[in-house]
Scaffold this motif. Structure first.
Motif, PDB file in Angstrom:
ATOM      1  N   UNK A 132     -12.582  -6.702   7.373  1.00 56.60           N
ATOM      2  CA  UNK A 132     -12.611  -5.741   6.272  1.00 56.60           C
ATOM      3  C   UNK A 132     -11.418  -5.917   5.338  1.00 56.60           C
ATOM      4  N   UNK A 133     -11.712  -5.907   4.038  1.00 58.84           N
ATOM      5  CA  UNK A 133     -10.674  -5.961   3.007  1.00 58.84           C
ATOM      6  C   UNK A 133     -10.323  -4.537   2.598  1.00 58.84           C
ATOM      7  N   UNK A 134      -9.041  -4.325   2.252  1.00 58.63           N
ATOM      8  CA  UNK A 134      -8.564  -3.008   1.834  1.00 58.63           C
ATOM      9  C   UNK A 134      -7.853  -3.146   0.491  1.00 58.63           C
ATOM     10  N   UNK A 135      -8.034  -2.162  -0.365  1.00 60.12           N
ATOM     11  CA  UNK A 135      -7.297  -2.153  -1.633  1.00 60.12           C
ATOM     12  C   UNK A 135      -5.805  -2.092  -1.307  1.00 60.12           C
ATOM     13  N   UNK A 136      -5.012  -2.897  -2.017  1.00 60.63           N
ATOM     14  CA  UNK A 136      -3.575  -2.947  -1.743  1.00 60.63           C
ATOM     15  C   UNK A 136      -2.910  -1.585  -1.923  1.00 60.63           C
ATOM     16  N   UNK A 137      -3.446  -0.764  -2.825  1.00 59.64           N
ATOM     17  CA  UNK A 137      -2.855   0.544  -3.069  1.00 59.64           C
ATOM     18  C   UNK A 137      -3.246   1.613  -2.079  1.00 59.64           C
ATOM     19  N   UNK A 138      -4.186   1.306  -1.186  1.00 59.09           N
ATOM     20  CA  UNK A 138      -4.621   2.290  -0.191  1.00 59.09           C
ATOM     21  C   UNK A 138      -3.579   2.371   0.924  1.00 59.09           C
ATOM     22  N   UNK A 139      -3.604   3.467   1.690  1.00 58.81           N
ATOM     23  CA  UNK A 139      -2.652   3.567   2.801  1.00 58.81           C
ATOM     24  C   UNK A 139      -2.764   2.382   3.771  1.00 58.81           C
ATOM     25  N   UNK A 140      -3.985   1.958   4.108  1.00 58.32           N
ATOM     26  CA  UNK A 140      -4.147   0.829   5.030  1.00 58.32           C
ATOM     27  C   UNK A 140      -3.658  -0.477   4.386  1.00 58.32           C
ATOM     28  N   UNK A 141      -3.948  -0.651   3.099  1.00 56.99           N
ATOM     29  CA  UNK A 141      -3.487  -1.844   2.391  1.00 56.99           C
ATOM     30  C   UNK A 141      -1.973  -1.933   2.348  1.00 56.99           C
ATOM     31  N   UNK A 142      -1.324  -0.816   2.092  1.00 54.99           N
ATOM     32  CA  UNK A 142       0.140  -0.790   2.066  1.00 54.99           C
ATOM     33  C   UNK A 142       0.711  -1.097   3.445  1.00 54.99           C
ATOM     34  N   UNK A 143       0.056  -0.583   4.478  1.00 58.42           N
ATOM     35  CA  UNK A 143       0.499  -0.860   5.847  1.00 58.42           C
ATOM     36  C   UNK A 143       0.386  -2.356   6.138  1.00 58.42           C
ATOM     37  N   UNK A 144      -0.734  -2.963   5.758  1.00 60.41           N
ATOM     38  CA  UNK A 144      -0.958  -4.388   6.003  1.00 60.41           C
ATOM     39  C   UNK A 144       0.112  -5.229   5.306  1.00 60.41           C
ATOM     40  N   UNK A 145       0.433  -4.868   4.052  1.00 60.56           N
ATOM     41  CA  UNK A 145       1.405  -5.648   3.287  1.00 60.56           C
ATOM     42  C   UNK A 145       2.836  -5.536   3.802  1.00 60.56           C
ATOM     43  N   UNK A 146       3.137  -4.491   4.546  1.00 55.91           N
ATOM     44  CA  UNK A 146       4.532  -4.290   4.954  1.00 55.91           C
ATOM     45  C   UNK A 146       4.783  -4.389   6.456  1.00 55.91           C
ATOM     46  N   UNK A 147       3.754  -4.335   7.277  1.00 55.71           N
ATOM     47  CA  UNK A 147       3.983  -4.276   8.722  1.00 55.71           C
ATOM     48  C   UNK A 147       4.725  -5.485   9.273  1.00 55.71           C
ATOM     49  N   UNK A 148       4.573  -6.659   8.643  1.00 59.53           N
ATOM     50  CA  UNK A 148       5.236  -7.865   9.135  1.00 59.53           C
ATOM     51  C   UNK A 148       6.758  -7.746   9.071  1.00 59.53           C
ATOM     52  N   UNK A 149       7.257  -6.848   8.246  1.00 55.40           N
ATOM     53  CA  UNK A 149       8.721  -6.710   8.111  1.00 55.40           C
ATOM     54  C   UNK A 149       9.368  -6.163   9.370  1.00 55.40           C
ATOM     55  N   UNK A 150       8.569  -5.570  10.240  1.00 53.42           N
ATOM     56  CA  UNK A 150       9.116  -5.090  11.514  1.00 53.42           C
ATOM     57  C   UNK A 150       8.983  -6.137  12.618  1.00 53.42           C
TER      58      UNK A 150
END
Length: 164
Positions: A132-150
């Motif tokens: 599933x693809x998520x809009x980058x501005x959605x809560x899930x999209x934002x989580x996907x884009x930033x989770x690797x930083x941890x």
């Protein structure tokens, strides 16, 4: 005979120089602006490949991949943080901008801000392991884009985005 050898040597150096220039030109045309490249992911073959930085996803083979690894890592420590593609409205807009620039013309349309709703809605992200693809501005999209930083490397070091 000495002059012949000098001329032959100079000619050989000239041919080699032209060959090197042609090779550099060909490489630059394969990797886009200033030779810069980014990772793309072929979803059917499930493999990374390099593409010119100005490639607009999806391209004919896949989508953009954000690859991360510890700063001093070897290639086998690289990991896909997430995948990114653009919805048709954004892809069309970016292709129109590219065509205008290639023709040496200014783009006369409206270019939305990077954080605009249009961009955030039409930039789609997903994890490599999901469908599933998520809009980058959605809560899930934002989580996907930033989770690797941890995420951390084998020695606890932070990860950085890698380029080919």
């Amino acid at each position: 005979m000495k002059n012949f050898l000098k001329i032959a040597g100079a000619l050989a150096l000239s041919v080699a120089a032209v060959g090197l220039l042609a090779r550099q030109f060909h490489r630059a045309s394969e990797t886009g602006e200033d030779g810069a490249a980014v990772w793309f992911y072929d979803e059917s073959a499930q493999r990374l490949y390099r593409a010119p930085r100005d490639t607009i996803p999806p391209d004919k083979h896949g989508v953009r991949a954000f690859v991360v690894a510890p700063r001093s890592a070897q290639r086998d420590q690289q990991k896909i943080a997430y995948l990114e593609t653009y919805g048709p409205p954004l892809k069309t807009l970016l292709e129109e901008v590219r065509r205008a620039r290639a023709a040496g013309q200014p783009f006369r349309g409206q270019i939305p801000a990077r954080n605009s709703d249009f961009i955030q809605t039409n930039t789609l992200v997903r994890r490599e392991t999901e469908n599933a693809w998520h809009a980058a501005g959605s809560p899930e999209g934002q989580k996907i884009e930033t989770e690797w930083r941890s995420w951390r490397g084998p020695n606890g070091e932070e990860l950085v985005v890698c380029v080919p």
